[in-house]
Each structure stands twice: as C-alpha cells, then as structure tokens.
Design a protein around this motif. Structure first.
Motif, PDB file in Angstrom:
ATOM      1  N   ASN A  74       0.837  -1.189   0.000  1.00  0.00           N
ATOM      2  CA  ASN A  74       0.000   0.000   0.000  1.00  0.00           C
ATOM      3  C   ASN A  74       0.873   1.240   0.000  1.00  0.00           C
ATOM      4  O   ASN A  74       1.845   1.323   0.728  1.00  0.00           O
ATOM      5  N   LEU A  75       0.531   2.145  -0.864  1.00  0.00           N
ATOM      6  CA  LEU A  75       1.286   3.381  -1.000  1.00  0.00           C
ATOM      7  C   LEU A  75       0.342   4.553  -0.852  1.00  0.00           C
ATOM      8  O   LEU A  75      -0.863   4.409  -0.825  1.00  0.00           O
ATOM      9  N   ASN A  76       0.949   5.710  -0.826  1.00  0.00           N
ATOM     10  CA  ASN A  76       0.155   6.925  -0.929  1.00  0.00           C
ATOM     11  C   ASN A  76       1.041   7.908  -1.677  1.00  0.00           C
ATOM     12  O   ASN A  76       1.563   8.850  -1.130  1.00  0.00           O
ATOM     13  N   GLU A  77       1.228   7.623  -2.943  1.00  0.00           N
ATOM     14  CA  GLU A  77       2.250   8.297  -3.731  1.00  0.00           C
ATOM     15  C   GLU A  77       1.599   9.009  -4.906  1.00  0.00           C
ATOM     16  O   GLU A  77       0.817   8.412  -5.642  1.00  0.00           O
ATOM     17  N   GLU A  78       1.988  10.259  -5.078  1.00  0.00           N
ATOM     18  CA  GLU A  78       1.393  11.007  -6.171  1.00  0.00           C
ATOM     19  C   GLU A  78       2.229  10.858  -7.436  1.00  0.00           C
ATOM     20  O   GLU A  78       3.450  10.933  -7.399  1.00  0.00           O
ATOM     21  N   LEU A  79       1.554  10.631  -8.544  1.00  0.00           N
ATOM     22  CA  LEU A  79       2.236  10.590  -9.832  1.00  0.00           C
ATOM     23  C   LEU A  79       2.661  12.007 -10.189  1.00  0.00           C
ATOM     24  O   LEU A  79       1.828  12.906 -10.223  1.00  0.00           O
ATOM     25  N   PRO A  80       3.953  12.221 -10.471  1.00  0.00           N
ATOM     26  CA  PRO A  80       4.421  13.582 -10.721  1.00  0.00           C
ATOM     27  C   PRO A  80       3.641  14.268 -11.847  1.00  0.00           C
ATOM     28  O   PRO A  80       3.498  13.722 -12.938  1.00  0.00           O
ATOM     29  N   GLY A  81       3.122  15.426 -11.527  1.00  0.00           N
ATOM     30  CA  GLY A  81       2.444  16.244 -12.523  1.00  0.00           C
ATOM     31  C   GLY A  81       1.066  15.784 -12.945  1.00  0.00           C
ATOM     32  O   GLY A  81       0.433  16.402 -13.780  1.00  0.00           O
ATOM     33  N   GLU A  82       0.599  14.693 -12.408  1.00  0.00           N
ATOM     34  CA  GLU A  82      -0.683  14.161 -12.858  1.00  0.00           C
ATOM     35  C   GLU A  82      -1.808  14.321 -11.838  1.00  0.00           C
ATOM     36  O   GLU A  82      -2.973  14.153 -12.177  1.00  0.00           O
ATOM     37  N   GLY A  83      -1.406  14.613 -10.589  1.00  0.00           N
ATOM     38  CA  GLY A  83      -2.409  14.762  -9.545  1.00  0.00           C
ATOM     39  C   GLY A  83      -3.164  13.483  -9.222  1.00  0.00           C
ATOM     40  O   GLY A  83      -4.271  13.509  -8.718  1.00  0.00           O
ATOM     41  N   ILE A  84      -2.549  12.347  -9.562  1.00  0.00           N
ATOM     42  CA  ILE A  84      -3.189  11.057  -9.305  1.00  0.00           C
ATOM     43  C   ILE A  84      -2.414  10.364  -8.194  1.00  0.00           C
ATOM     44  O   ILE A  84      -1.186  10.353  -8.198  1.00  0.00           O
ATOM     45  N   ILE A  85      -3.142   9.814  -7.234  1.00  0.00           N
ATOM     46  CA  ILE A  85      -2.500   9.118  -6.123  1.00  0.00           C
ATOM     47  C   ILE A  85      -2.524   7.610  -6.386  1.00  0.00           C
ATOM     48  O   ILE A  85      -3.587   7.040  -6.657  1.00  0.00           O
ATOM     49  N   ILE A  86      -1.343   7.002  -6.294  1.00  0.00           N
ATOM     50  CA  ILE A  86      -1.281   5.542  -6.372  1.00  0.00           C
ATOM     51  C   ILE A  86      -1.480   5.006  -4.963  1.00  0.00           C
ATOM     52  O   ILE A  86      -0.745   5.368  -4.048  1.00  0.00           O
ATOM     53  N   SER A  87      -2.489   4.154  -4.788  1.00  0.00           N
ATOM     54  CA  SER A  87      -2.762   3.656  -3.445  1.00  0.00           C
ATOM     55  C   SER A  87      -2.223   2.247  -3.227  1.00  0.00           C
ATOM     56  O   SER A  87      -2.063   1.803  -2.104  1.00  0.00           O
ATOM     57  N   GLU A  88      -1.969   1.552  -4.308  1.00  0.00           N
ATOM     58  CA  GLU A  88      -1.483   0.179  -4.159  1.00  0.00           C
ATOM     59  C   GLU A  88      -0.705  -0.233  -5.407  1.00  0.00           C
ATOM     60  O   GLU A  88      -1.102   0.096  -6.516  1.00  0.00           O
ATOM     61  N   VAL A  89       0.400  -0.944  -5.190  1.00  0.00           N
ATOM     62  CA  VAL A  89       1.161  -1.529  -6.288  1.00  0.00           C
ATOM     63  C   VAL A  89       1.294  -3.008  -6.002  1.00  0.00           C
ATOM     64  O   VAL A  89       1.611  -3.402  -4.873  1.00  0.00           O
ATOM     65  N   GLY A  90       1.030  -3.819  -6.991  1.00  0.00           N
ATOM     66  CA  GLY A  90       1.109  -5.255  -6.760  1.00  0.00           C
ATOM     67  C   GLY A  90       1.705  -6.003  -7.934  1.00  0.00           C
ATOM     68  O   GLY A  90       1.803  -5.483  -9.039  1.00  0.00           O
ATOM     69  N   GLU A  91       2.102  -7.227  -7.649  1.00  0.00           N
ATOM     70  CA  GLU A  91       2.709  -8.073  -8.667  1.00  0.00           C
ATOM     71  C   GLU A  91       2.102  -9.466  -8.611  1.00  0.00           C
ATOM     72  O   GLU A  91       1.806  -9.978  -7.535  1.00  0.00           O
ATOM     73  N   TYR A  92       1.967 -10.042  -9.771  1.00  0.00           N
ATOM     74  CA  TYR A  92       1.656 -11.461  -9.892  1.00  0.00           C
ATOM     75  C   TYR A  92       2.929 -12.136 -10.376  1.00  0.00           C
ATOM     76  O   TYR A  92       3.481 -11.756 -11.398  1.00  0.00           O
ATOM     77  N   ARG A  93       3.399 -13.118  -9.626  1.00  0.00           N
ATOM     78  CA  ARG A  93       4.638 -13.793  -9.981  1.00  0.00           C
ATOM     79  C   ARG A  93       4.447 -15.299 -10.121  1.00  0.00           C
ATOM     80  O   ARG A  93       3.543 -15.877  -9.516  1.00  0.00           O
ATOM     81  N   CYS A  94       5.368 -15.894 -10.886  1.00  0.00           N
ATOM     82  CA  CYS A  94       5.401 -17.346 -11.025  1.00  0.00           C
ATOM     83  C   CYS A  94       5.876 -17.957  -9.708  1.00  0.00           C
ATOM     84  O   CYS A  94       6.853 -17.495  -9.126  1.00  0.00           O
ATOM     85  N   ARG A  95       5.202 -18.994  -9.240  1.00  0.00           N
ATOM     86  CA  ARG A  95       5.582 -19.654  -7.993  1.00  0.00           C
ATOM     87  C   ARG A  95       6.875 -20.438  -8.111  1.00  0.00           C
ATOM     88  O   ARG A  95       7.527 -20.745  -7.120  1.00  0.00           O
ATOM     89  N   VAL A  96       7.243 -20.796  -9.329  1.00  0.00           N
ATOM     90  CA  VAL A  96       8.419 -21.636  -9.536  1.00  0.00           C
ATOM     91  C   VAL A  96       9.679 -20.798  -9.746  1.00  0.00           C
ATOM     92  O   VAL A  96      10.685 -20.989  -9.083  1.00  0.00           O
ATOM     93  N   CYS A  97       9.639 -19.841 -10.674  1.00  0.00           N
ATOM     94  CA  CYS A  97      10.866 -19.105 -11.028  1.00  0.00           C
ATOM     95  C   CYS A  97      10.824 -17.635 -10.623  1.00  0.00           C
ATOM     96  O   CYS A  97      11.786 -16.912 -10.838  1.00  0.00           O
ATOM     97  N   ASN A  98       9.723 -17.197 -10.040  1.00  0.00           N
ATOM     98  CA  ASN A  98       9.599 -15.819  -9.559  1.00  0.00           C
ATOM     99  C   ASN A  98       9.475 -14.774 -10.674  1.00  0.00           C
ATOM    100  O   ASN A  98       9.545 -13.578 -10.431  1.00  0.00           O
ATOM    101  N   ASN A  99       9.339 -15.219 -11.902  1.00  0.00           N
ATOM    102  CA  ASN A  99       9.107 -14.311 -13.029  1.00  0.00           C
ATOM    103  C   ASN A  99       7.832 -13.503 -12.783  1.00  0.00           C
ATOM    104  O   ASN A  99       6.840 -14.028 -12.290  1.00  0.00           O
TER     105      ASN A  99
END
Ligand code: ZN
Length: 108
Positions: A74-99
């Motif tokens: 969870n974040l509370n980060e503003e996109l520079p110059g866009e006035g948009i707040i990023i509230s969450e960043v997430g990833e889907y990864r492979c369970r085997v190789c972490n790709n």
C-alpha cells in the motif's frame, strides 16, 4: 448489486510475463477490457488467489494448475504532474521461477 458464483466467468488474462485464467465478475471484466479483444491482468488489480485456476509462465514455458503468487504494498504516492494518487502496487509472480507475470497499480 450482489454477485454469486453463477455470475463468475472464467477468462484468460494477459500479462507481460505470461497469462492466467481467473473467474471474473462482469464488472471486473469491463474494467480489464480496454476496447481490445484481450483482457489484461494488470488492469484487474488484485484478485484473491482462489479465483485463479491456472497460469502460464513465459520463462518456465509451462502452465501450472495454481494461482500466481500475489504480493502487494500500500502506498500513498502522487504521480508527478498528474495529480493522481497511487494507493497500491502489486505483482503477480510465477511460484516456480519468480518471473513477474503482471504488475498492477491501483489509483485513488
Ligand atoms: Zn516461471
């Protein structure tokens, strides 16, 4: 509006590092669709692991009968110059190789 099991449809969701099959509600499907014939995992955001039936990893060049591994912060980060707040960043990864199968960002 209530959603029940019958409303969920299994869809193929594309990511940069592979793809996954997950059950989506109609609303989620609309969200993932950018007017092209494909649905993108990155546009869906976070889905619970039990929605996934299988995924394909490009690095392993294999399909797995499992959900991708989901991690997020969870974040509370503003996109520079866009006035948009990023509230969450997430990833889907492979369970085997972490790709990384897909990355998503959630905005406020
Ligand atoms: Zn892999």
């Amino acid at each position: 509006m209530t959603q029940n099991e019958e409303d969920l449809e299994e869809k193929k969701l594309l990511g940069s590092g592979g793809f996954a099959f997950a059950k989506l509600t109609e609303e989620e499907e609309i969200k993932a669709n950018l007017g092209v014939p494909h649905l993108f995992l990155g546009n869906i955001g976070r889905l619970s692991e039990d929605r996934f039936s299988r995924y394909y990893c490009k690095v392993c060049a294999k399909e797995f009968a499992d959900s991708p591994l989901i991690s997020y912060e969870n974040l509370n980060e503003e996109l520079p110059g866009e006035g948009i707040i990023i509230s969450e960043v997430g990833e889907y990864r492979c369970r085997v190789c972490n790709n990384i199968i897909a990355i998503y960002r959630k905005f406020k």
